[in-house]
Design a protein around this motif. Structure first.
Motif, PDB file in Angstrom:
ATOM      1  N   HIS A 210       0.834  -1.204   0.000  1.00 18.80           N
ATOM      2  CA  HIS A 210       0.000   0.000   0.000  1.00 18.80           C
ATOM      3  C   HIS A 210       0.873   1.261   0.000  1.00 18.80           C
ATOM      4  O   HIS A 210       2.067   1.189   0.284  1.00 18.80           O
ATOM      5  CB  HIS A 210      -0.957  -0.012   1.196  1.00 18.80           C
ATOM      6  CG  HIS A 210      -0.263  -0.011   2.533  1.00 18.80           C
ATOM      7  ND1 HIS A 210       0.210   1.145   3.121  1.00 18.80           N
ATOM      8  CD2 HIS A 210       0.043  -1.005   3.383  1.00 18.80           C
ATOM      9  CE1 HIS A 210       0.780   0.852   4.270  1.00 18.80           C
ATOM     10  NE2 HIS A 210       0.704  -0.452   4.455  1.00 18.80           N
ATOM     11  N   ASN A 211       0.272   2.402  -0.304  1.00 23.41           N
ATOM     12  CA  ASN A 211       0.996   3.673  -0.263  1.00 23.41           C
ATOM     13  C   ASN A 211       1.541   3.876   1.140  1.00 23.41           C
ATOM     14  O   ASN A 211       0.820   3.731   2.118  1.00 23.41           O
ATOM     15  CB  ASN A 211       0.064   4.855  -0.606  1.00 23.41           C
ATOM     16  CG  ASN A 211      -0.349   4.889  -2.072  1.00 23.41           C
ATOM     17  OD1 ASN A 211      -1.512   5.079  -2.398  1.00 23.41           O
ATOM     18  ND2 ASN A 211       0.604   4.709  -2.963  1.00 23.41           N
ATOM     19  N   GLY A 212       2.811   4.193   1.205  1.00 24.00           N
ATOM     20  CA  GLY A 212       3.420   4.437   2.508  1.00 24.00           C
ATOM     21  C   GLY A 212       3.880   3.174   3.218  1.00 24.00           C
ATOM     22  O   GLY A 212       4.306   3.233   4.366  1.00 24.00           O
TER      23      GLY A 212
ATOM     24  N   GLU B  67       7.938   1.935  -9.594  1.00 26.50           N
ATOM     25  CA  GLU B  67       6.712   2.353 -10.280  1.00 26.50           C
ATOM     26  C   GLU B  67       7.019   3.006 -11.623  1.00 26.50           C
ATOM     27  O   GLU B  67       6.402   4.013 -11.992  1.00 26.50           O
ATOM     28  CB  GLU B  67       5.888   3.295  -9.407  1.00 26.50           C
ATOM     29  CG  GLU B  67       5.450   2.657  -8.100  1.00 26.50           C
ATOM     30  CD  GLU B  67       4.440   3.502  -7.371  1.00 26.50           C
ATOM     31  OE1 GLU B  67       3.523   4.018  -8.026  1.00 26.50           O
ATOM     32  OE2 GLU B  67       4.583   3.662  -6.147  1.00 26.50           O
TER      33      GLU B  67
ATOM     34  N   HIS C 123       2.096  -1.075  -8.455  1.00 30.52           N
ATOM     35  CA  HIS C 123       0.746  -1.210  -7.916  1.00 30.52           C
ATOM     36  C   HIS C 123      -0.127  -2.041  -8.844  1.00 30.52           C
ATOM     37  O   HIS C 123      -1.315  -2.207  -8.594  1.00 30.52           O
ATOM     38  CB  HIS C 123       0.116   0.174  -7.701  1.00 30.52           C
ATOM     39  CG  HIS C 123       0.714   0.924  -6.555  1.00 30.52           C
ATOM     40  ND1 HIS C 123       0.721   0.425  -5.268  1.00 30.52           N
ATOM     41  CD2 HIS C 123       1.342   2.117  -6.494  1.00 30.52           C
ATOM     42  CE1 HIS C 123       1.318   1.294  -4.473  1.00 30.52           C
ATOM     43  NE2 HIS C 123       1.714   2.330  -5.196  1.00 30.52           N
ATOM     44  N   PHE C 124       0.422  -2.545  -9.937  1.00 30.45           N
ATOM     45  CA  PHE C 124      -0.375  -3.368 -10.863  1.00 30.45           C
ATOM     46  C   PHE C 124      -0.077  -4.849 -10.618  1.00 30.45           C
ATOM     47  O   PHE C 124       0.990  -5.331 -11.012  1.00 30.45           O
ATOM     48  CB  PHE C 124      -0.029  -3.057 -12.319  1.00 30.45           C
ATOM     49  CG  PHE C 124      -0.322  -1.650 -12.736  1.00 30.45           C
ATOM     50  CD1 PHE C 124      -1.626  -1.217 -12.923  1.00 30.45           C
ATOM     51  CD2 PHE C 124       0.710  -0.748 -12.961  1.00 30.45           C
ATOM     52  CE1 PHE C 124      -1.894   0.089 -13.312  1.00 30.45           C
ATOM     53  CE2 PHE C 124       0.453   0.558 -13.359  1.00 30.45           C
ATOM     54  CZ  PHE C 124      -0.851   0.978 -13.534  1.00 30.45           C
TER      55      PHE C 124
ATOM     56  N   GLY D 166      -5.082  -3.496   1.409  1.00 31.40           N
ATOM     57  CA  GLY D 166      -5.259  -2.400   0.440  1.00 31.40           C
ATOM     58  C   GLY D 166      -4.798  -2.754  -0.960  1.00 31.40           C
ATOM     59  O   GLY D 166      -4.628  -1.874  -1.801  1.00 31.40           O
ATOM     60  N   LEU D 167      -4.601  -4.040  -1.205  1.00 29.93           N
ATOM     61  CA  LEU D 167      -4.045  -4.443  -2.499  1.00 29.93           C
ATOM     62  C   LEU D 167      -5.069  -5.227  -3.303  1.00 29.93           C
ATOM     63  O   LEU D 167      -6.219  -5.365  -2.906  1.00 29.93           O
ATOM     64  CB  LEU D 167      -2.782  -5.276  -2.266  1.00 29.93           C
ATOM     65  CG  LEU D 167      -1.762  -4.528  -1.417  1.00 29.93           C
ATOM     66  CD1 LEU D 167      -0.578  -5.398  -1.121  1.00 29.93           C
ATOM     67  CD2 LEU D 167      -1.328  -3.260  -2.140  1.00 29.93           C
ATOM     68  N   ASP D 168      -4.637  -5.721  -4.422  1.00 24.96           N
ATOM     69  CA  ASP D 168      -5.564  -6.424  -5.283  1.00 24.96           C
ATOM     70  C   ASP D 168      -4.848  -7.597  -5.937  1.00 24.96           C
ATOM     71  O   ASP D 168      -3.629  -7.751  -5.806  1.00 24.96           O
ATOM     72  CB  ASP D 168      -6.111  -5.460  -6.355  1.00 24.96           C
ATOM     73  CG  ASP D 168      -7.487  -5.900  -6.842  1.00 24.96           C
ATOM     74  OD1 ASP D 168      -7.912  -7.015  -6.515  1.00 24.96           O
ATOM     75  OD2 ASP D 168      -8.116  -5.113  -7.563  1.00 24.96           O
TER      76      ASP D 168
END
Ligand SMILES: Nc1ncnc2c1ncn2[C@@H]1O[C@H](COP(=O)(O)OP(=O)(O)OP(=O)(O)O)[C@@H](O)[C@H]1O
Ligand SMILES: Nc1ncnc2c1ncn2[C@@H]1O[C@H](COP(=O)(O)OP(=O)(O)O)[C@@H](O)[C@H]1O
Ligand SMILES: [Mg+2]
Ligand SMILES: [Mg+2]
Lengths: 283, 290
Positions: A45-47, A171, A204-205, A243-245
């Motif tokens: 997740h971010n952070g 990223e 994040h993908f 918070g991920l996928d």
């Protein structure tokens, strides 16, 4: 410098200095080894500490406690710092912030000039590097005319010219159109396969992680999961809680299985398509 | 607010060696209340197009109307109308400048002379909408946040202005999956509740498919396709030629349809993931009629 484990983190902790002098702990107890020649994806997740992890890998940051070894060299050893940075190249998100040269070849030359490489050797390395990223026909092109994906490939050429062992993509595909993303991912896979470059792809993908050797999932400064893509992505709920996928195919299968349909787990679209067609036809 | 472009062109660096025609004679009409998805290769002119909406760029020729405001090469948008157009820049984190997150988000509302207490409550609302905990983050320096956190703060700054037209230039690039979803769901909710006209520039075909009711496809400074998402996403080959793609749902369905007999095909218009899953579940649950 050589060792099977190119990068080793032993019980690493890191804090940033907060505004009022307090310490803000962002990594704790991180143990990792990254094998030479592997393709590793990092999600989180971010952070969660991914970029901090990356900066620790090339000695832009130093650990507060614990040890980080790059090919056996401790990143805290000041004498090794330039050698470590040359070995561990980094590509960032924004393609427009990374190009400094007025032409593509100037840009690739930049790092070599700083290293004091002689002109003949420099020519050779620039040509090789641009060739390895498929930009050999753009030697004299002005970077601002390139697409986002091409700019990222030039940034990667600049690293390749330094003869690195690891490329960290932090990223690097986040700002690119679908084709640019594909270009950069294909290139990373090719450099890994054909030139033995170790790749650490922070992304994040989840789709980008499907074909990697290993997936590391960061959560609040700790390693939450570390395994092969299949092991990691089969834990759909656990990832979503962080918070991920998961990749599209895994998500669709998960929904259908939850409703009682029998479909085997797979990471690639083709497997799901095949089983789903069979199911649809027997219904 | 309805937005129209009438033969708008934009030339960068006029008379210099870097002269570049970034928009070529663009004409389009966006109905009030639309949620517009804008896609196109990098460099196709997306950012140039949307910067015309809040007066950051002026057209070199042509005319733009936003509600009752007319913008021409010589007539700029009146300052008082500017707050109606909320523009979230590409890389909005570059715009952060205050010492604390709370001050940064309050800057816009205070600048337009909202009382301090109201500005603060708007900042709280906007930060929570983008998924940040107001109490935990309000006193932190925006420069000591992670990339994704900065982006959320920057988006909150624009939402706190409560604009009527919301323009977002790749707002979710660099956000984690939960953050992407939270922000877009939040934006979609305010879009409906406050009857905004929203323009979303994105490289994610899935995001465009999920939220847009009108799509604009840019290439080389021109609008080369426009229409409802189901119309645009039918043209997979054309999109790929333009460095774009179709949503994963669409390529999944077309692959399945290659393997199924004509009579059993899935409708190609199921471009939203939950609609696709619902349809498949329905098909699986009804016994096949013979
Ligand atoms: N310069 C800094 N000073 C203080 N704190 C920082 C600094 N940079 C990052 N942080 C904090 O450290 C934590 C980890 O940040 P990091 O940039 O490593 O996250 P990340 O996983 O790369 O996130 P993202 O997905 O948003 O890029 C965050 O809580 C962030 O707020
Ligand atoms: N400030 C500028 N000066 C000169 N050319 C520019 C400037 N900004 C963008 N361009 C050029 O205009 C074209 C469109 O760019 P842009 O609107 O940023 O595209 P997109 O947002 O679709 O990636 C590109 O060819 C780009 O190089
Ligand atoms: Mg980061
Ligand atoms: Mg842009």
């Amino acid at each position: 410098m050589n060792e099977e484990n190119l990068l080793t983190f032993r019980n690493v902790a890191f804090s940033y200095d907060g505004e009022e002098g307090q310490r803000v702990e962002v990594l704790k107890g991180v143990d990792l080894t990254i094998a030479k020649g592997s393709f590793v994806s990092v999600l989180g997740h971010n952070g969660s500490g991914k970029s901090t992890l990356a900066k620790l890998m090339n000695a832009l940051l130093l650990p507060e406690s614990g040890t980080i070894l790059v090919s056996g060299a401790d990143t805290r050893n000041g004498e090794m710092i330039w050698e470590i940075r040359r070995h561990v190249g980094m590509v960032f998100q924004n393609p427009d912030n990374q190009i400094v040269g007025a032409t593509v070849e100037d840009d690739v030359a930049f790092g070599l000039e700083n290293m004091g490489v002689d002109p003949q050797e420099m020519r050779k390395r620039i040509d090789e590097a641009l060739h390895s990223v498929g930009m050999e026909n753009y030697t004299l092109a002005q970077p601002y005319r390139l697409s986002g994906g091409q700019k990222q490939r030039v940034a990667i050429a600049g690293i390749m010219a330094m003869r690195p062992s690891v490329i960290i993509l932090d990223e690097a595909t986040a700002m690119l159109d679908p084709q640019g993303r594909q270009e950069v991912m294909h290139l990373a896979k090719k450099l890994n396969r054909e030139e033995g470059i170790t790749i650490v792809n922070i992304t994040h993908f989840p789709e980008e992680a499907v074909d990697s050797d290993r997936v590391i999932v960061m959560n609040r400064g700790e390693v939450l999961m570390d395994g092969q893509p299949g092991e990691v992505f089969s834990q759909v709920e656990r990832l979503q809680e962080a918070g991920l996928d998961v990749p599209f195919t895994v998500r669709v299968r998960h929904e259908l299985v939850a409703k009682g349909y029998d479909l085997p787990f797979g990471l690639h679209q083709e497997e799901l398509v095949e089983h789903l067609c069979r199911l649809l036809l027997t219904k | 607010m309805q937005i129209t472009f009438d033969q708008v062109s934009h030339l960068y660096g006029k008379g210099t060696p870097f002269e570049r025609l970034a928009l070529k004679n663009i004409s389009l009409k966006i109905p009030s209340g639309a949620f517009v998805g804008i896609i196109g290769q990098t460099g196709s002119g997306k950012s140039t197009l949307i910067q015309h909406l809040n007066g950051l760029l002026s057209p070199t020729s042509g005319e733009i109307t936003i509600g009752d405001v007319v913008i021409t090469p010589t007539k700029r948008i009146p300052p008082a109308k500017r707050k109606d157009i909320g523009l979230v820049f590409q890389y909005p984190e570059h715009q952060l400048f205050e010492e604390t997150v709370a001050k940064d988000v309050c800057f816009g509302p205070l600048n337009f002379e909202l009382p301090e207490s109201m500005a603060e409550s708007r900042a709280r609302e906007a930060l929570e909408l983008v998924g940040l905990d107001y109490e935990a983050i309000k006193d932190r320096s925006p420069f000591q946040l992670s990339g994704g956190q900065m982006r959320r703060v920057a988006i909150a700054g624009v939402l706190a202005m409560q604009p009527k037209v919301l323009v977002l230039d790749e707002p979710t690039a660099g956000l984690d999956p939960a953050g992407r979803k939270a922000i877009l769901e939040g934006i979609h909710r305010i879009h409906r509740e406050q009857n905004l006209t929203t323009l979303l520039v994105t490289h994610s075909m899935e995001e465009a498919a999920r939220y847009a009711d009108l799509m604009l496809v840019l290439a080389g400074g021109e609008v080369v396709m426009q229409g409802r998402p189901e119309e645009v996403f039918q043209q997979a080959d054309r999109l790929r030629d333009l460095s774009l793609d179709v949503p994963q749902t669409v390529s999944f369905i077309s692959r399945i349809n290659q393997l199924l007999p004509d009579t059993a095909r899935l409708p190609a218009t199921l471009y939203r993931e939950e609609e696709l899953i619902a349809h498949v579940l329905k098909r699986l649950s009804v016994p096949k009629e013979c």
